[in-house]
Design a protein around this motif. Structure first.
Motif, PDB file in Angstrom:
ATOM      1  N   VAL A 214       0.836  -1.206   0.000  1.00 18.74           N
ATOM      2  CA  VAL A 214       0.000   0.000   0.000  1.00 18.74           C
ATOM      3  C   VAL A 214       0.867   1.250   0.000  1.00 18.74           C
ATOM      4  N   ASP A 215       1.882   1.274   0.850  1.00 22.98           N
ATOM      5  CA  ASP A 215       2.747   2.451   0.932  1.00 22.98           C
ATOM      6  C   ASP A 215       3.516   2.680  -0.368  1.00 22.98           C
ATOM      7  N   ILE A 216       3.988   1.609  -0.999  1.00 22.82           N
ATOM      8  CA  ILE A 216       4.706   1.745  -2.273  1.00 22.82           C
ATOM      9  C   ILE A 216       3.770   2.319  -3.335  1.00 22.82           C
ATOM     10  N   PHE A 217       2.532   1.799  -3.371  1.00 25.67           N
ATOM     11  CA  PHE A 217       1.570   2.291  -4.355  1.00 25.67           C
ATOM     12  C   PHE A 217       1.238   3.756  -4.107  1.00 25.67           C
ATOM     13  N   CYS A 218       0.989   4.128  -2.870  1.00 22.37           N
ATOM     14  CA  CYS A 218       0.617   5.513  -2.555  1.00 22.37           C
ATOM     15  C   CYS A 218       1.759   6.480  -2.853  1.00 22.37           C
ATOM     16  N   LYS A 219       3.004   6.017  -2.676  1.00 24.55           N
ATOM     17  CA  LYS A 219       4.146   6.863  -3.024  1.00 24.55           C
ATOM     18  C   LYS A 219       4.182   7.106  -4.531  1.00 24.55           C
ATOM     19  N   ALA A 220       3.937   6.051  -5.324  1.00 23.48           N
ATOM     20  CA  ALA A 220       3.893   6.214  -6.784  1.00 23.48           C
ATOM     21  C   ALA A 220       2.742   7.131  -7.172  1.00 23.48           C
ATOM     22  N   LEU A 221       1.620   7.001  -6.502  1.00 25.46           N
ATOM     23  CA  LEU A 221       0.459   7.843  -6.775  1.00 25.46           C
ATOM     24  C   LEU A 221       0.781   9.307  -6.500  1.00 25.46           C
ATOM     25  N   GLU A 222       1.458   9.557  -5.384  1.00 27.62           N
ATOM     26  CA  GLU A 222       1.797  10.926  -4.991  1.00 27.62           C
ATOM     27  C   GLU A 222       2.827  11.542  -5.926  1.00 27.62           C
ATOM     28  N   ASN A 223       3.787  10.725  -6.396  1.00 29.08           N
ATOM     29  CA  ASN A 223       4.882  11.256  -7.216  1.00 29.08           C
ATOM     30  C   ASN A 223       4.613  11.189  -8.715  1.00 29.08           C
ATOM     31  N   GLY A 224       3.451  10.658  -9.122  1.00 29.42           N
ATOM     32  CA  GLY A 224       3.167  10.521 -10.543  1.00 29.42           C
ATOM     33  C   GLY A 224       3.936   9.398 -11.194  1.00 29.42           C
ATOM     34  N   GLY A 225       4.380   8.408 -10.397  1.00 27.49           N
ATOM     35  CA  GLY A 225       5.150   7.296 -10.934  1.00 27.49           C
ATOM     36  C   GLY A 225       4.274   6.125 -11.321  1.00 27.49           C
ATOM     37  N   THR A 226       4.909   4.963 -11.461  1.00 28.63           N
ATOM     38  CA  THR A 226       4.205   3.739 -11.832  1.00 28.63           C
ATOM     39  C   THR A 226       3.981   2.897 -10.591  1.00 28.63           C
ATOM     40  N   GLY A 227       2.736   2.469 -10.371  1.00 27.81           N
ATOM     41  CA  GLY A 227       2.430   1.677  -9.186  1.00 27.81           C
ATOM     42  C   GLY A 227       1.231   0.780  -9.412  1.00 27.81           C
ATOM     43  N   GLU A 228       1.155  -0.276  -8.604  1.00 25.92           N
ATOM     44  CA  GLU A 228       0.078  -1.248  -8.726  1.00 25.92           C
ATOM     45  C   GLU A 228      -0.291  -1.760  -7.336  1.00 25.92           C
ATOM     46  N   LEU A 229      -1.591  -1.917  -7.093  1.00 25.91           N
ATOM     47  CA  LEU A 229      -2.093  -2.473  -5.842  1.00 25.91           C
ATOM     48  C   LEU A 229      -3.282  -3.357  -6.175  1.00 25.91           C
ATOM     49  N   THR A 230      -3.269  -4.601  -5.678  1.00 26.42           N
ATOM     50  CA  THR A 230      -4.302  -5.564  -6.042  1.00 26.42           C
ATOM     51  C   THR A 230      -5.022  -6.051  -4.797  1.00 26.42           C
ATOM     52  N   LEU A 231      -6.338  -5.873  -4.766  1.00 25.34           N
ATOM     53  CA  LEU A 231      -7.150  -6.252  -3.618  1.00 25.34           C
ATOM     54  C   LEU A 231      -7.865  -7.559  -3.905  1.00 25.34           C
ATOM     55  N   TYR A 232      -7.625  -8.565  -3.058  1.00 24.55           N
ATOM     56  CA  TYR A 232      -8.315  -9.849  -3.137  1.00 24.55           C
ATOM     57  C   TYR A 232      -9.217  -9.946  -1.911  1.00 24.55           C
ATOM     58  N   THR A 233     -10.511  -9.797  -2.112  1.00 24.65           N
ATOM     59  CA  THR A 233     -11.458  -9.778  -1.001  1.00 24.65           C
ATOM     60  C   THR A 233     -12.227 -11.087  -0.965  1.00 24.65           C
ATOM     61  N   PHE A 234     -11.933 -11.926   0.019  1.00 30.25           N
ATOM     62  CA  PHE A 234     -12.555 -13.246   0.155  1.00 30.25           C
ATOM     63  C   PHE A 234     -13.702 -13.163   1.156  1.00 30.25           C
ATOM     64  N   THR A 235     -14.834 -13.773   0.783  1.00 28.26           N
ATOM     65  CA  THR A 235     -16.026 -13.724   1.619  1.00 28.26           C
ATOM     66  C   THR A 235     -16.620 -15.115   1.749  1.00 28.26           C
ATOM     67  N   PRO A 236     -16.857 -15.591   2.963  1.00 29.92           N
ATOM     68  CA  PRO A 236     -17.521 -16.895   3.111  1.00 29.92           C
ATOM     69  C   PRO A 236     -18.977 -16.817   2.679  1.00 29.92           C
ATOM     70  N   ASP A 237     -19.443 -17.883   2.051  1.00 30.52           N
ATOM     71  CA  ASP A 237     -20.838 -17.980   1.648  1.00 30.52           C
ATOM     72  C   ASP A 237     -21.595 -18.659   2.795  1.00 30.52           C
ATOM     73  N   TYR A 238     -22.386 -17.873   3.548  1.00 29.50           N
ATOM     74  CA  TYR A 238     -23.035 -18.413   4.741  1.00 29.50           C
ATOM     75  C   TYR A 238     -24.088 -19.461   4.398  1.00 29.50           C
ATOM     76  N   ALA A 239     -24.627 -19.408   3.189  1.00 31.00           N
ATOM     77  CA  ALA A 239     -25.591 -20.428   2.770  1.00 31.00           C
ATOM     78  C   ALA A 239     -24.904 -21.734   2.401  1.00 31.00           C
ATOM     79  N   ASP A 240     -23.629 -21.648   2.039  1.00 26.21           N
ATOM     80  CA  ASP A 240     -22.841 -22.829   1.673  1.00 26.21           C
ATOM     81  C   ASP A 240     -21.462 -22.671   2.297  1.00 26.21           C
ATOM     82  N   PRO A 241     -21.277 -23.114   3.546  1.00 26.67           N
ATOM     83  CA  PRO A 241     -20.041 -22.850   4.288  1.00 26.67           C
ATOM     84  C   PRO A 241     -18.773 -23.329   3.595  1.00 26.67           C
TER      85      PRO A 241
END
Length: 476
Positions: A214-241
């Protein structure tokens, strides 16, 4: 996929009789010029007066050619390579009847600021290269020499190496593996995430990765550089544990512009192939660890938690335990928040409180699934009295006389609560004998920021058998 759609609508009337040679401008492409001040190159090489200097490389990476791509601005030297590549082959129009049965393979894919796209690749089962140009109205396809394929691959490798040198290397920074159940770690999507140094891994609302990416990406964002951040959000299916879902959101920034790509895996068994791409208008990290964005689709801010709560608060685990134990059973704006009460009957809609408690006590099963629309008053009183003092059937009947049926002893309720999610967090607690007072607040799901004047106090009485009774809720 977009390319398949384009191929299905390939060629306007009369396209087959057009050749690239007829469209080549008089300007010689042999010596493209580059201004020392960084001005854009201006050699026109393409049909319809298209200028190759208008285009930016979109790299095919991570999960295949339809990943949506990572934009990388070309240097002047790379732009010269592109001009040489596009002018170095005698491009000729392809007859659609001679196309191979499969999609072509693109090595370089480019896009101009006005939305025009350009691809350079190879035809399947052929030594010919391919040039594809598209705008809102036309799609043009040309074949060229095998040398153009080699040049396209070389250009891609050059730009990819530069991009990779600006991005983190290694694997995901997983600081808290204890937050990840074993069933999750066996999924294909998790294996992809664990091998991704730009990953933020979220399971059931908690972040298991550190903040380095996150910090590396935000630094690139602030400086106009190249950056990447990938969010993998896992969620349990309560109907099918046994099922775990995963949403995938990748943020990319380069040269002051930012995009995000999103996709979804129903059972987390596979990697992601066709994410949608959106241009980001604003992107910033809040003090509460949320990446907050507005984009071309949504003008209202949206947000993603990216910093672990354990890095924000030393007592994060205790806060969560208290939240799950005491707030979660009655997580509704009817019982919590600005509604003040000292007994169940002072809560505006105790019927809703019963519905919440029933779901909590029966593993997310709705009382509608068991009772239909006629809820037994005696069973309602029995459950409610386990959480509140002094609850009787007579109180419920008096409260809901208009929907009470004395013949069946039930309340007829068809639902219709409405409203959206309610975001609360515990901020502190105090114990005095058998009294436990929880400090909590409502916060924005976009930024994590607490809403003004949302601080409240929930008081419970602790019993010797480990259970408790709700005593009251008041503004702080």
């Amino acid at each position: 996929m977009q390319l398949r759609r384009m191929l299905l609508t390939l060629f306007l009337a009369g396209l087959c009789c057009v050749s690239l040679a007829a469209c080549t401008p008089e300007t010689s492409p042999s010596e493209p010029e580059s201004s020392s001040s960084g001005d854009t190159l201006t050699t026109t090489l393409l049909p319809g007066g298209w200028d190759a200097a208008d285009f930016t490389v979109l790299l095919f990476d991570k999960y295949g050619p339809m990943d949506g791509a990572s934009p990388v601005t070309l240097t002047d030297e790379e732009q010269k390579e592109l001009l040489s590549l596009l002018s170095g082959s005698d491009w000729e129009v392809i007859d659609p009847d001679t196309l191979p049965p499969h999609d072509p393979s693109f090595f370089v894919y480019l896009q101009a600021a006005d939305g025009r796209t350009l691809g350079v690749g190879a035809l399947i089962n052929s030594d010919q290269s391919m040039l594809a140009l598209e705008d809102e109205e036309t799609y043009l396809l040309y074949a060229g020499s095998p040398e153009a394929v080699e040049q396209a691959q070389a250009l891609r490798e050059t730009v990819t190496a530069r991009r990779d040198s600006l991005l983190p290397s290694g694997e995901a920074e997983i600081l808290y593996p204890d937050l990840l159940p074993e069933a999750l770690t066996f999924t294909g999507a998790y294996r992809t995430a664990a091998a991704d140094p730009t990953a933020v891994i979220n399971y059931a609302g908690r972040i298991a990765t550190g903040r380095t990416a996150v910090d590396i990406f935000c630094k690139a964002l602030e400086n106009g550089g190249t950056g990447e951040l990938t969010l993998y959000t896992f969620t349990p299916d309560y109907a099918d544990p046994e099922t775990i879902r995963c949403s995938y959101t990748r943020f990319w920034t380069d040269g002051g512009s930012s995009w995000y790509f999103s996709d979804y895996s129903e059972d987390s068994s596979f990697a992601f192939m066709e994410p949608s791409r959106y241009e980001v208008q604003t992107l910033e990290l809040s003090d509460y660890g949320y990446l907050t964005i507005t984009d071309e689709v949504n003008s209202e801010p949206g947000g993603y938690p990216v910093i672990p709560d354990r890095l924000l608060w030393e007592d994060a685990d205790q806060r969560l335990q208290l939240y799950e134990r005491y707030l979660e059973p009655v997580l509704t704006s009817t019982a919590l928040g600005s509604i003040e009460w000292d007994s169940l009957m002072e809560i505006p809609r105790p019927l809703w409180v019963f519905e919440d408690l029933y779901r909590y006590d029966h593993q997310n099963t709705s009382p509608f699934d068991v009772y239909g629309t006629n809820w037994p008053v005696d069973e309602m009183a029995d459950l409610l009295s386990r959480y509140f003092d002094g609850v009787t059937e007579e109180q419920l009947i008096d409260k809901y006389q208009d929907i009470y049926d004395p013949a069946s002893g039930t309340l007829h309720y068809e639902g219709g609560r409405g409203g959206g999610p309610y975001y609360l967090r515990v901020t502190g607690w105090e114990e005095d004998g058998d009294r436990l007072t929880l400090h909590y607040e409502e916060y924005s799901p976009a930024t994590g920021e607490p809403y003004e004047d949302s601080a409240c106090l929930l008081t419970v009485r602790l019993l010797e058998d480990g259970s408790f009774r709700y005593l009251g809720n008041h503004k702080a």
